[in-house]
Every structure is written in structure tokens, then in C-alpha cells.
Write an enzyme that holds these catalytic residues in place. Structure first.
Site, PDB file in Angstrom:
ATOM      1  CB  THR A 100       7.943 -14.083  -0.835  1.00  0.00           C
ATOM      2  OG1 THR A 100       8.111 -14.556   0.506  1.00  0.00           O
ATOM      3  CG2 THR A 100       6.840 -13.039  -0.864  1.00  0.00           C
ATOM      4  CB  ALA A 160       8.213  -6.891   4.143  1.00  0.00           C
ATOM      5  N   GLY A 161       8.601  -5.859   1.252  1.00  0.00           N
ATOM      6  CA  GLY A 161       9.425  -5.052   0.364  1.00  0.00           C
ATOM      7  C   GLY A 161       8.994  -3.609   0.512  1.00  0.00           C
ATOM      8  CD  GLU A 212      -1.461  -2.303   2.033  1.00  0.00           C
ATOM      9  OE1 GLU A 212      -0.255  -2.330   2.385  1.00  0.00           O
ATOM     10  OE2 GLU A 212      -2.245  -3.236   2.258  1.00  0.00           O
ATOM     11  N   GLY A 213       2.157   1.113   0.237  1.00  0.00           N
ATOM     12  CA  GLY A 213       3.029   2.298   0.260  1.00  0.00           C
ATOM     13  C   GLY A 213       3.442   2.672   1.679  1.00  0.00           C
ATOM     14  CE  LYS A 214       2.944  -2.417   4.841  1.00  0.00           C
ATOM     15  NZ  LYS A 214       2.181  -2.865   3.660  1.00  0.00           N
ATOM     16  N   GLY A 215       6.237   2.186   3.083  1.00  0.00           N
ATOM     17  CA  GLY A 215       7.605   2.729   3.106  1.00  0.00           C
ATOM     18  C   GLY A 215       7.593   4.245   3.012  1.00  0.00           C
ATOM     19  CG  ASP A 240      -0.140   9.479  -8.251  1.00  0.00           C
ATOM     20  OD1 ASP A 240      -0.369   9.019  -7.112  1.00  0.00           O
ATOM     21  OD2 ASP A 240       0.813   9.094  -8.955  1.00  0.00           O
ATOM     22  CB  THR A 246       9.828   1.140  -2.476  1.00  0.00           C
ATOM     23  OG1 THR A 246       9.754  -0.192  -2.970  1.00  0.00           O
ATOM     24  CG2 THR A 246      10.678   1.988  -3.395  1.00  0.00           C
ATOM     25  CD  GLN A 283       4.235  -9.506   5.143  1.00  0.00           C
ATOM     26  OE1 GLN A 283       4.129  -9.625   6.332  1.00  0.00           O
ATOM     27  NE2 GLN A 283       5.413  -9.428   4.557  1.00  0.00           N
ATOM     28  N   GLY A 337       2.069  11.028  -5.408  1.00  0.00           N
ATOM     29  CA  GLY A 337       3.294  10.677  -6.132  1.00  0.00           C
ATOM     30  C   GLY A 337       4.227   9.947  -5.186  1.00  0.00           C
TER      31      GLY A 337
HETATM   32  P1  IMP Z   1       4.728 -15.651   2.306  1.00  0.00           P
HETATM   33  O1  IMP Z   1       4.563 -14.528   3.237  1.00  0.00           O
HETATM   34  O2  IMP Z   1       6.035 -15.631   1.548  1.00  0.00           O
HETATM   35  O3  IMP Z   1       4.494 -16.988   2.949  1.00  0.00           O
HETATM   36  O4  IMP Z   1       3.598 -15.535   1.167  1.00  0.00           O
HETATM   37  C1  IMP Z   1       2.222 -15.692   1.472  1.00  0.00           C
HETATM   38  C2  IMP Z   1       1.382 -14.707   0.670  1.00  0.00           C
HETATM   39  O5  IMP Z   1       1.625 -13.390   1.138  1.00  0.00           O
HETATM   40  C3  IMP Z   1       1.680 -14.693  -0.819  1.00  0.00           C
HETATM   41  O6  IMP Z   1       0.482 -14.451  -1.520  1.00  0.00           O
HETATM   42  C4  IMP Z   1       2.620 -13.503  -0.965  1.00  0.00           C
HETATM   43  O7  IMP Z   1       2.585 -12.957  -2.273  1.00  0.00           O
HETATM   44  C5  IMP Z   1       2.020 -12.552   0.043  1.00  0.00           C
HETATM   45  N1  IMP Z   1       2.975 -11.571   0.567  1.00  0.00           N
HETATM   46  C6  IMP Z   1       3.951 -11.768   1.475  1.00  0.00           C
HETATM   47  N2  IMP Z   1       4.612 -10.628   1.723  1.00  0.00           N
HETATM   48  C7  IMP Z   1       4.026  -9.678   0.978  1.00  0.00           C
HETATM   49  C8  IMP Z   1       4.247  -8.267   0.846  1.00  0.00           C
HETATM   50  O8  IMP Z   1       5.100  -7.652   1.477  1.00  0.00           O
HETATM   51  N3  IMP Z   1       3.410  -7.632  -0.023  1.00  0.00           N
HETATM   52  C9  IMP Z   1       2.423  -8.272  -0.700  1.00  0.00           C
HETATM   53  N4  IMP Z   1       2.189  -9.570  -0.598  1.00  0.00           N
HETATM   54  C10 IMP Z   1       2.978 -10.278   0.238  1.00  0.00           C
END
Ligand code: IMP
Length: 434
Positions: free
Chosen positions: A128, A39-40, A14-17, A332, A42, A223, A414
């Protein structure tokens, strides 16, 4: 005790970074309390872009103490890689605090994550593949290995032996793979121990000391609500608690210590991995959302599934996490549309659902009921105040707010931190209103 929770209200991304970055100046401590390097986040600071997977976004700011709390699962090889990559860019992880109670992701967790997904075939979850599920499963089965075990060679060896006996049976007898070697894992992990030792501490005590001293502590969620193990779209979820309650169990603080609960909500919906997604748009509108929103996963690079805003799920998130406010992101991206749809309820076998359906099958088959809004068809990335937004965009925001029942205080137009509209002052929490 200004404890602030920040969490995703949809399926993550959602853009938590960005929100963490915006709040960073006022923070003293940033705590990751669940999840791991699935997690990822940005974060764009000036001209630089950082993609963090495990480290709290607070690591980027010298005045902040970044914390990995007990509820996080830690892959030490990833952690050290992230630390080293930041060091090359002049960012020190010296202040990082890691809970001794956090669980370790082991090589067999990663391998079993991959093998399980392959075995599930068409039924796969789309994880993931970072070993998150197997690590949390071992924690619940009480055969997990914790960060503190790294500091005691004897205990680590014993625990590894117990776990590996079972895992090697699984690997060889069920999956037809080669067994893993205990000595190799031992050497690898004890190597990590030397580097991690200075960071390992009682983070629960440190978080409470900070709160007691009136410091600003941000609990940074990973997540999103619908990926929560207990309240999300099970089994298509992650293995931790992404709801606000996860702050309490994951970081070791009681609910009274959380003053504000900020839901970060995308102005449309995305999802990575498998599982139901009622408002998914598989046509050109969905493609346009992917393109304009650059909807590719920060961790796996996978293209995100895209669709319209679903008021039912965000209302559900608002309820389960007692949100005090919403930070609306990526509005946007919608500037390209003539008409914008919002799901206000679902229809299933002649019945209307305005709240999250109690049975998984209903959610799988739910047909969204849409309300259409007029688009604004103009670039809004330069908007900095509410008055700068076109009337149609204001109506869209006000309508979402009404549907969800939580004030939308800030709106992101943005990726840059400056590209933000502050609409309302932060909400005074109920505890402080009394
Ligand atoms: P896991 O957390 O790797 O076990 O993945 C389980 C589910 O959560 C999968 O559908 C992943 O794509 C999703 N998921 C895990 N981490 C993220 C995240 O940071 N963003 C979006 N989806 C996530």
C-alpha cells in the site's frame, strides 16, 4: 473477561468494518492490535459512510474506548488527519488511547516502501506504500522509534539521528535520492507530540483493567489470515501477524483472555496486490464479482482481484486462529450467478492437497478442484432470517460450513448493518463450556 477477537480469514477486505459496527452496541472497548494505515475499514452508520484506516472502528461510538495497542504502527500525520476529519463530522477522539510502545512510521519508511517496490519491478509485492514494511523492519532491527519517544526530545533526537544515518546512506547511495533532513523531521514530529500526548498511555494495563471488570473488549483485526507475516503467502504478505495469536502479542493479553474468535469470511475471494491466488477468475465471472461487490480498495482505490470461495484457505485460517465462529459476508454478490464454484482442494503434479500446501511453489501452481453449486438468481438483500434465504443459498452456506468445520453464525446480505441474517446464536466458547 469477555475478550472477542475479530479477524479476516482470507486476504483482507472481508467486511470487518461492518461486523465491528454491528457488535459496537455491546462493546466497551475496541482495540486495534496490528497493522497500520494500510487497512481500510468501511463502516456505514445510518446514512453516513466512514472509511477508517488507522483508528479503530470503535471511535465512531461515544460509549466505546478506542485503543491503538503496542503491535500497531502509527503514522502520526495520518492519525491526526483522521482525527480532524472525524471532528468535522462531529465525532470526538477524546477517548482514544495510544500505546507508548507502538512504533512510529517515519517519512523515510514511506519513501523506502515506494523505492523498494520500484526497485523490485516485476517482483514487487504491491504494498500500500504506506511505509508499513520498513517500519516493522526497523522495529525488528531495534532501530525503530516509538510513540513514547515523542515525549522526550533528547531521546527522539538521538534515535532519529541513529536511524537517519543509515536511511540517508540507503537513500543517497543505493537509490540516488536526496538525503532527508533531521531537523525538519524533528520539528514535524515534535509538533505531533503536543497533540498526541493526552492520548498516550499504558494500553496493556487499560485493556486488562477493562477485561478484569467484565467489560466487553473487541480486538479488531486488520488485513487477513493469508497476509500474515508468518502464516500467509510469504513474501506477498503484510509485515504483522493477522492470525488470532497476533491479538496476544499485539495487545498484550494471554490466549486465555480471548473468549470468542470470529472469522470474517467473504462468500467468494478477493485479493489486492501481487501474489498467488489459485481461485482467481480472470474472465467475465471475475469482472462480475468486481462490479457487484464494488471490489475496489478502501485505502488505495486499486481494483481487487476476484475469484471463487477457496475452502482450503479458510479451513487453514480456522485451524491457525482457532475460530469459534464465522461471519459470512457479501453472499448477496453471488445472486447474479447461475452456477457458483467452490474450491475444495488443489491438484499439483498428480497430487491432491486438501490442506494448505507446505511449499510456496505448490500454492503458486496449484490447480483448484471445484465443486459447483446451483445459484439462486434472486435478490436476497431483504432476507433477515434463515428461512428468508432461498434453498440454494442455504445449501451454499451449509456446505461452506461443513467444508470449513466452523459454525457460520451470521450472514451479511448487504452493506447496511440491518442487512444481516442471524442464523445461530453466538458460540459458547470452550472455556465457558467446561
Ligand atoms: P503492506 O501492508 O502495505 O506492506 O502491503 C503488503 C500486502 O498486503 C499487499 O499485497 C497489500 O495489498 C496487502 N494489504 C495490506 N493491507 C491490506 C488490507 O487492509 N486489505 C487488503 N490487502 C491489504
Amino acid at each position: 473477561m469477555p475478550g472477542i477477537a475479530l479477524l479476516g480469514t482470507q486476504w483482507g477486505d472481508e467486511g470487518k468494518g461492518k461486523v465491528t459496527h454491528l457488535m459496537a452496541d455491546a462493546m466497551d472497548m475496541v482495540v486495534r492490535y496490528q497493522g497500520g494505515n494500510n487497512a481500510g475499514h468501511t463502516v456505514i452508520v445510518g446514512t453516513e459512510t466512514f472509511k477508517l484506516h488507522l483508528l479503530p472502528a470503535g471511535i465512531l461510538y461515544p460509549h466505546i474506548t478506542p485503543v491503538l495497542a503496542p503491535g500497531v504502527v502509527v503514522d502520526p500525520s495520518v492519525l491526526l488527519e483522521e482525527i480532524d476529519a472525524l471532528a468535522l463530522r462531529g465525532i470526538s477522539a477524546e477517548k482514544l488511547r495510544i500505546s507508548g510502545n507502538a512504533h512510529l512510521i517515519m517519512p523515510y519508511h514511506r519513501e523506502l516502501d515506494r523505492l523498494t517496490e520500484r526497485r523490485l519491478g516485476k517482483m514487487k509485492l504491491g504494498t500500500t506504500r504506506r511505509g508499513i514494511g520498513p517500519a516493522y523492519a526497523d522495529k525488528a532491527s531495534r532501530i525503530g522509534i516509538r510513540i513514547q519517544d515523542l515525549l522526550d526530545r533528547k531521546i527522539f533526537t538521538e534515535k532519529l539521528d541513529v536511524a537517519l544515518r543509515e536511511k540517508n546512506l540507503l537513500l543517497t547511495k543505493i537509490y540516488g535520492r536526496l538525503p532527508m533532513n533531521a531537523d525538519a523531521i524533528l520539528q514535524e514530529y515534535l509538533g505531533y507530540a503536543d497533540r498526541l500526548e493526552p492520548h498516550i498511555t499504558d494500553t496493556v494495563a487499560e485493556v486488562h483493567t477493562a477485561l478484569d471488570a467484565g467489560k466487553n473488549v473487541l480486538f479488531e483485526g486488520a488485513q487477513g489470515m493469508l497476509l500474515d507475516l508468518d502464516h500467509g503467502t510469504y513474501p506477498f504478505v503484510t509485515s504483522s501477524n493477522c492470525v488470532a495469536g497476533g491479538v496476544c502479542t499485539g495487545a498484550g493479553v494471554g490466549p486465555r483472555m480471548i473468549d470468542r474468535i470470529i472469522g470474517v469470511t467473504k462468500a467468494y475471494t478477493t485479493r489486492v496486490g501481487e501474489g498467488p491466488f489459485p481461485t482467481e477468475d480472470l474472465g467475465p465471472d471475475g469482472d462480475l464479482l468486481v462490479e457487484r461487490g464494488a471490489e475496489f480498495g478502501a485505502t488505495t482505490g486499486r481494483k481487487r482481484r476476484c475469484g471463487w470461495f477457496d475452502a482450503v484457505i479458510v479451513r487453514y485460517a480456522a485451524r491457525v486462529s482457532s475460530l469459534t465462529e464465522i461471519f459470512l459476508t457479501k453472499i448477496d454478490v453471488l445472486s447474479a450467478f447461475d452456477r457458483i464454484k467452490v474450491c475444495v482442494g488443489y491438484e499439483h503434479e498428480g497430487k491432491i492437497y486438501e490442506t494448505f500446501p507446505p511449499h510456496q511453489t505448490i500454492f503458486h501452481k496449484a490447480v483448484p478442484i471445484y465443486k459447483e453449486f446451483e445459484g439462486w438468481r434472486t435478490d436476497i438483500s431483504g432476507a433477515r432470517s434463515w428461512a428468508d434465504l432461498p434453498k440454494a443459498a442455504q445449501t451454499y452456506v451449509e456446505s461452506l460450513e461443513q467444508m470449513v468445520g466452523v459454525p457460520i453464525t451470521q450472514i451479511s446480505v448487504g452493506a447496511e448493518a440491518t442487512e444481516t441474517v442471524t442464523r445461530l446464536a453466538p458460540v459458547t466458547p470452550r472455556s465457558a463450556q467446561a
